[in-house]
Design an enzyme around this catalytic site. Structure first.
Site, short mmCIF file in Angstrom:
data_model
loop_
_atom_site.label_atom_id
_atom_site.label_comp_id
_atom_site.label_asym_id
_atom_site.label_seq_id
_atom_site.Cartn_x
_atom_site.Cartn_y
_atom_site.Cartn_z
N PRO A 24 -16.19 -4.80 3.95
CA PRO A 24 -17.53 -5.11 4.48
C PRO A 24 -18.57 -4.05 4.14
CG PRO A 24 -16.15 -4.23 6.22
CD PRO A 24 -15.25 -4.43 5.02
N HIS A 35 -0.12 -12.01 1.22
CA HIS A 35 -1.08 -11.27 0.39
C HIS A 35 -1.53 -12.11 -0.81
CE1 HIS A 35 -1.97 -6.69 -0.04
NE2 HIS A 35 -3.04 -7.42 -0.20
N TYR A 89 0.84 -1.19 0.00
CA TYR A 89 0.00 0.00 0.00
C TYR A 89 0.88 1.24 0.00
CZ TYR A 89 -3.66 -3.29 1.50
OH TYR A 89 -4.53 -4.36 1.60
N GLY A 116 -17.60 1.19 -0.04
CA GLY A 116 -18.29 2.44 0.25
C GLY A 116 -19.73 2.48 -0.20
#
Length: 333
Positions: A220, A124, A58, A224
């Protein structure tokens, strides 16, 4: 906040975690501010959120540096989850599961996070050119060395296998999990799980529950969408992955509004201050005591709202109503 114990290593975390990725990578880049993101992490810890989820890719690297700034002052309050195994290049991402790389990546993450131990170190992605047992063995050596407390595995997203049925979306991941369990215990699995991406309920979540493996519910809030704050046709910044996501075209966002409307109805029954996002997170929590949703957030207001979802107890009627909502639409490539 309610506490949850996950995995063979008995990892103690708050019921809702924090996905740190959006703070300085990928989503709405023009809205990302270092100092504001740091305040957001502190607000999360103040609200009882302990699990901070990040990864070396990231940024790359800048997200771990951000989390490290917060940990420097409040390490004892945080449960740190970071990941290795993916390298970011120019317009591409490649997997690297070579044992030597894993060891170097861990040392680099420890430096950036300003800590001497990582609570949960996750793979990952498995490297197709390296037997996953070799990669996992190198990660297990990090536990023996005291640099890592427990190991986790990230499932390939449901979108990658969307053409299959719900029952076989995660079959490849489960086969890999079965292999690495023979090398060293898996403490947690991270995979997408939300009201509009429930595929993990079919096989992956039961696999984890049967073995005492924790489940970190990624995305979850449906990137958005389930917050009800996004306007169909409102557009996204060019670098935002939702600008190319099949479910975020104006047409698909409009057609999926019944999902948000259903969450709003449930929220209204629980009080004026309850939001669709809190209902979506409470739904994820209701899927099992080993489930910890890790919604991403950039602002203090959202992390506090998300944390309060742990106080929302959905009824059997609520869950039945959510289960009866129309399935999400989207043209998956």
């Amino acid at each position: 906040m309610e506490r949850r114990t996950i995995g063979a290593a008995a990892l103690d975390v708050g019921a809702v975690g924090l996905g740190c990725m959006p703070m300085n990578w990928a989503y709405s880049c023009s809205q990302q501010r270092g100092d504001r993101s740091l305040r957001t992490v502190h607000s999360a810890l103040d609200a009882g959120v302990s699990l901070l989820d990040t990864a070396d890719m990231y940024g790359p690297f800048t997200n771990e540096l951000l989390v490290g700034r917060a940990l420097k002052e409040r390490r004892a309050e945080a449960f740190v989850s970071t990941k290795c195994g993916l390298l970011v290049g120019d317009q591409h991402v490649v997997a690297n599961g070579r044992p030597g790389y894993v060891r170097r990546a861990c040392d680099a993450s420890l430096r950036r996070l300003q800590t001497d131990v990582i609570d949960l170190y996750q793979l990952h992605r498995a490297d197709p050119e390296v037997p996953v047992e070799e990669t996992w063995g190198a990660m297990a050596d990090l536990v023996s060395a005291g640099k890592v407390r427990a190991l986790g595995f990230c499932a390939v997203g449901a979108r990658a296998a969307r053409r299959g049925t719900a029952a076989d979306v995660f079959e490849g991941t489960i086969r890999q999990l079965e292999r690495i369990q023979q090398v060293f215990p898996v403490s947690a699995v991270e995979a997408e799980l939300s009201v509009w991406s429930p595929e993990a309920l079919a096989r992956l979540l039961p696999w984890c529950e049967a073995r005492g493996v924790g489940f970190l519910a990624a995305m979850p809030l449906g990137n958005g969408f389930l917050t009800g704050t996004l306007t169909p046709g409102g557009g996204f910044e060019p670098d935002d992955p939702r600008a190319r996501h099949p479910r975020f075209t104006a047409e698909m966002m409009a057609s999926n509004q019944p999902l948000v409307a259903g969450l709003r109805r449930v929220a209204a029954r629980h009080g004026e201050d309850v939001t669709p996002a809190q209902v979506a997170l409470a739904w994820a929590l209701a899927q099992g005591p080993h489930v910890v949703p890790i919604p991403g957030a950039k602002r203090e207001h959202w992390v506090v709202e998300n944390a309060r979802a742990a106080e929302l107890a959905l009824t059997a009627g609520d869950l039945a109503e959510i289960a009866g909502l129309p399935g999400p639409r989207g043209s998956w490539d």
